[in-house]
Write a protein that holds these residues in place. Structure first.
Motif, PDB file in Angstrom:
ATOM      1  N   ALA A   1     -12.597   1.245   9.950  1.00  0.00           N
ATOM      2  CA  ALA A   1     -11.922   2.520  10.211  1.00  0.00           C
ATOM      3  C   ALA A   1     -11.580   3.232   8.900  1.00  0.00           C
ATOM      4  N   ALA A   2     -11.085   2.479   7.923  1.00  0.00           N
ATOM      5  CA  ALA A   2     -10.747   3.083   6.634  1.00  0.00           C
ATOM      6  C   ALA A   2     -11.986   3.654   5.956  1.00  0.00           C
ATOM      7  N   ARG A   3     -13.102   2.939   6.065  1.00  0.00           N
ATOM      8  CA  ARG A   3     -14.335   3.428   5.456  1.00  0.00           C
ATOM      9  C   ARG A   3     -14.830   4.683   6.170  1.00  0.00           C
ATOM     10  N   ASN A   4     -14.745   4.702   7.495  1.00  0.00           N
ATOM     11  CA  ASN A   4     -15.148   5.885   8.243  1.00  0.00           C
ATOM     12  C   ASN A   4     -14.319   7.104   7.856  1.00  0.00           C
ATOM     13  N   LEU A   5     -13.027   6.902   7.694  1.00  0.00           N
ATOM     14  CA  LEU A   5     -12.158   8.019   7.316  1.00  0.00           C
ATOM     15  C   LEU A   5     -12.494   8.512   5.913  1.00  0.00           C
ATOM     16  N   ALA A   6     -12.835   7.594   5.016  1.00  0.00           N
ATOM     17  CA  ALA A   6     -13.224   7.994   3.655  1.00  0.00           C
ATOM     18  C   ALA A   6     -14.543   8.768   3.687  1.00  0.00           C
TER      19      ALA A   6
ATOM     20  N   ASP B   1     -12.253  14.841   1.285  1.00  0.00           N
ATOM     21  CA  ASP B   1     -11.326  15.711   0.564  1.00  0.00           C
ATOM     22  C   ASP B   1      -9.869  15.389   0.844  1.00  0.00           C
ATOM     23  N   LEU B   2      -9.639  14.471   1.768  1.00  0.00           N
ATOM     24  CA  LEU B   2      -8.272  14.086   2.104  1.00  0.00           C
ATOM     25  C   LEU B   2      -7.746  13.100   1.075  1.00  0.00           C
ATOM     26  N   GLU B   3      -6.521  13.306   0.629  1.00  0.00           N
ATOM     27  CA  GLU B   3      -5.943  12.388  -0.352  1.00  0.00           C
ATOM     28  C   GLU B   3      -5.801  10.990   0.246  1.00  0.00           C
ATOM     29  N   GLU B   4      -5.844  10.001  -0.621  1.00  0.00           N
ATOM     30  CA  GLU B   4      -5.814   8.608  -0.167  1.00  0.00           C
ATOM     31  C   GLU B   4      -4.579   8.312   0.667  1.00  0.00           C
TER      32      GLU B   4
END
Length: 313
Positions: free
Chosen positions: A67-72, A77-80
């Motif tokens: 999920a974290a990789r998909n969001l990245a 452009d979204l901050e971490e």
């Protein structure tokens, strides 16, 4: 098994006879527990859902990383810190979704109707004009099951296409639960009866947004990346003559739900399966951008790439 009649064959409108062999008894205990949880007060379920989501985020390390990789990949452009908040919100949505699924199958959705907003029924009526069948396209969201039932209970006779469960007890119990509100349930191999249902003017709810080894698929853009996507919407529309429209569903911050049916796709299908599939994926991407925490990011959506790479490694 001696003493037991042979089970009735399931059909799109019947789950058949339940599997009662002793080897299934443990699974029945699990189903009983889930059916009991489905009857807890809704406010309590929402609270427990947040807790369950937090527990799943900690326990399911591999799914959390996917999920974290998909969001990245999808929100570069979204901050971490913002993506980390979105990841936590996503698992909370999954936790609440577990109770929504259970309610949809075995409980009451009356509490979910409070504040319900349904938009675009006129688009569905226009698409059905003349007795035409309609493919209602959605994506894999945590709200999928509850909002499907809410739409059915609102007077829309949806049938569904789904991937059958491997476990006999879960398959029987879930299909029977879905048939409490759905007009029919077609397994992904039951293409001929699904097409016949559409040709007869029926409605078929379908979520074609996951990478699967079954079915014809092509690479089309999804959040700006190549995603291996089923051409099934194009194929079903071509073979049945059905219209296609998008169905968005959102769990709002105030606890209510919004269901939104869009106008039917114009000039669909074309002769180009890839172009048609790209249109479908673009519609689902729009839904996911509107409710990013509620899309199912734990699926490895980009596991196959044209160059053979795997972005999850």
């Amino acid at each position: 098994m001696p003493g037991h009649p042979p089970p009735a064959s399931p059909s799109p409108t019947s789950a058949g006879s339940p599997p009662l062999s002793p080897r299934h008894w443990l699974a029945w205990l699990g189903i009983g527990a889930m059916a009991t949880l489905a009857r807890l007060p809704w406010a309590l379920q929402r609270g427990l859902g947040h807790l369950l989501g937090s527990a799943l985020r900690l326990a399911l390390g591999s799914r959390r990383r996917v999920a974290a990789r998909n969001l990245a990949l999808c929100f570069p452009d979204l901050e971490e810190a913002a993506r980390a908040r979105l990841l936590r919100a996503h698992f909370s949505a999954i936790g609440i979704g577990v109770f929504e699924f259970a309610r949809a199958w075995w409980g009451s959705v009356a509490p979910l109707r409070r504040g319900l907003v349904v938009e675009g029924l006129e688009h569905l009526a226009a698409a059905r004009a003349g007795g035409r069948g309609v493919i209602v396209v959605s994506g894999h969201f945590t709200t999928l099951e509850a909002c499907g039932r809410l739409l059915c209970d609102h007077g829309v006779p949806l049938a569904g296409m789904y991937r059958p469960h491997a476990g006999a007890v879960m398959e029987w119990a879930v299909k029977r639960g879905r048939l409490r509100y759905a007009a029919a349930m077609f397994g992904r191999e039951e293409l001929r009866p699904a097409i016949r249902h559409l040709k007869d003017g029926g409605l078929l709810w379908f979520a074609p947004d996951q990478d699967t080894r079954r079915g014809d698929s092509v690479f089309v853009p999804f959040f700006g990346r190549p995603a291996f996507s089923l051409t099934s919407t194009h194929q079903l529309a071509r073979l049945s003559g059905a219209a296609v429209l998008a169905f968005a569903h959102v769990r709002r911050a105030d606890g209510g739900y919004t269901l939104r049916l869009s106008p039917a796709f114009g000039g669909f299908p074309t002769r180009d399966a890839t172009a048609d599939t790209a249109r479908v994926m673009a519609a689902i991407e729009t839904m996911a951008r509107a409710a990013p925490a509620q899309y199912l990011w734990i699926h490895r959506r980009f596991k196959r790439q044209p160059d053979g790479s795997d972005p999850y490694r």
